[in-house]
Design an enzyme around this catalytic site. Structure first.
Site, PDB file in Angstrom:
ATOM      1  N   ASP A   8       0.858  -1.175   0.000  1.00 24.75           N
ATOM      2  CA  ASP A   8       0.000   0.000   0.000  1.00 24.75           C
ATOM      3  C   ASP A   8       0.896   1.227   0.000  1.00 24.75           C
ATOM      4  OD1 ASP A   8       0.951   0.248   2.609  1.00 24.75           O
ATOM      5  OD2 ASP A   8      -1.024   0.336   3.534  1.00 24.75           O
ATOM      6  N   HIS A   9       0.293   2.399   0.125  1.00 27.61           N
ATOM      7  CA  HIS A   9       1.067   3.640   0.102  1.00 27.61           C
ATOM      8  C   HIS A   9       2.127   3.687   1.198  1.00 27.61           C
ATOM      9  CE1 HIS A   9      -2.573   4.142   2.494  1.00 27.61           C
ATOM     10  NE2 HIS A   9      -1.881   4.959   3.258  1.00 27.61           N
ATOM     11  N   CYS A  65       3.165  -3.208   4.095  1.00 34.42           N
ATOM     12  CA  CYS A  65       2.389  -2.016   4.459  1.00 34.42           C
ATOM     13  C   CYS A  65       3.139  -1.361   5.614  1.00 34.42           C
ATOM     14  CB  CYS A  65       0.931  -2.358   4.788  1.00 34.42           C
ATOM     15  SG  CYS A  65       0.656  -3.387   6.243  1.00 34.42           S
ATOM     16  N   THR A  67       2.734  -1.568   8.919  1.00 36.74           N
ATOM     17  CA  THR A  67       3.047  -2.508   9.999  1.00 36.74           C
ATOM     18  C   THR A  67       3.277  -3.927   9.503  1.00 36.74           C
ATOM     19  OG1 THR A  67       0.737  -3.074  10.366  1.00 36.74           O
ATOM     20  CG2 THR A  67       1.633  -1.203  11.640  1.00 36.74           C
ATOM     21  N   GLY A  68       2.762  -4.250   8.341  1.00 33.77           N
ATOM     22  CA  GLY A  68       2.809  -5.618   7.826  1.00 33.77           C
ATOM     23  C   GLY A  68       1.627  -6.453   8.282  1.00 33.77           C
ATOM     24  N   ILE A  69       0.871  -5.967   9.226  1.00 35.26           N
ATOM     25  CA  ILE A  69      -0.231  -6.743   9.798  1.00 35.26           C
ATOM     26  C   ILE A  69      -1.373  -6.906   8.804  1.00 35.26           C
ATOM     27  CG2 ILE A  69      -1.980  -6.814  11.612  1.00 35.26           C
ATOM     28  CD1 ILE A  69       0.080  -5.242  13.385  1.00 35.26           C
ATOM     29  N   GLY A  70      -1.857  -5.819   8.260  1.00 31.13           N
ATOM     30  CA  GLY A  70      -2.997  -5.881   7.350  1.00 31.13           C
ATOM     31  C   GLY A  70      -2.723  -6.736   6.124  1.00 31.13           C
ATOM     32  N   HIS A  98      10.542 -24.005   9.580  1.00 34.02           N
ATOM     33  CA  HIS A  98       9.492 -24.728  10.283  1.00 34.02           C
ATOM     34  C   HIS A  98       8.115 -24.653   9.640  1.00 34.02           C
ATOM     35  CE1 HIS A  98      11.749 -24.769  14.409  1.00 34.02           C
ATOM     36  NE2 HIS A  98      12.460 -25.278  13.418  1.00 34.02           N
ATOM     37  N   ARG A 133       7.973 -33.672  11.698  1.00 34.88           N
ATOM     38  CA  ARG A 133       7.115 -32.899  12.610  1.00 34.88           C
ATOM     39  C   ARG A 133       6.679 -31.580  11.975  1.00 34.88           C
ATOM     40  NH1 ARG A 133      10.763 -29.588  16.653  1.00 34.88           N
ATOM     41  NH2 ARG A 133      12.704 -29.622  15.477  1.00 34.88           N
ATOM     42  N   HIS A 134       7.557 -30.971  11.195  1.00 38.76           N
ATOM     43  CA  HIS A 134       7.197 -29.714  10.542  1.00 38.76           C
ATOM     44  C   HIS A 134       6.289 -29.962   9.339  1.00 38.76           C
ATOM     45  CE1 HIS A 134       9.689 -27.666  13.325  1.00 38.76           C
ATOM     46  NE2 HIS A 134      10.797 -28.241  12.892  1.00 38.76           N
TER      47      HIS A 134
END
Length: 145
Positions: A8-9, A65, A67-70, A98, A133-134
């Site tokens: 995004d911007h 973005c 924060t990277g969260i969205g 992992h 396991r992974h």
């Protein structure tokens, strides 16, 4: 390797720096937008980059973005995508080893340009461990419902 990118911007400047770095390294980059610092809605661009990974048009994807969260939330809604929000070299290494993550999310307000380039390099060059396991856990991530 083919890489899809979206931002995004708030992530535009960092996307441009990472894209240039990848192209100089010989990666084939598809820029899914956005294409300026004009305010925009990140879901459109993160989804485009994620869909390329899901349908095999790109082997890996990177979304950015502030924060990277969205962008990570949007990418993870696409079936077959395992997008990891990474903020340092350790998280980039571990998500590949992992989780076999196929998309990287970063926050332009959370990492410096130098950190972002290191995270990107580690993400793209670290192989999945393939340990039983992974593999089992990745299968559980991919399970419906």
């Amino acid at each position: 390797m083919k890489i899809s990118m979206g931002c995004d911007h708030g992530g535009y400047d960092l996307k441009e720096k990472v894209k240039k770095y990848l192209e100089e390294k010989g990666y084939e980059v598809t820029d899914c937008g956005c294409y300026s610092k004009e305010s925009c809605d990140y879901p459109e661009y993160a989804r485009k980059a994620a869909l390329m990974v899901a349908d095999g048009g790109a082997e890996k994807g990177i979304v950015i973005c502030t924060t990277g969260i969205g962008v990570s939330m949007v990418a993870n809604k696409v079936k077959g995508v395992r997008c990891a929000l990474c903020h340092n070299e350790h998280t980039a290494t571990m998500t590949r080893l992992h989780n076999n993550a196929n998309m990287l999310a970063m926050g332009a307000g959370e990492v410096s340009k130098e950190e972002a380039l290191k995270i990107t390099e580690i993400f793209l060059t670290t192989e999945f461990s393939g340990e039983e396991r992974h593999m089992r856990r990745v299968a559980q991530i991919e399970a419906e419902g």
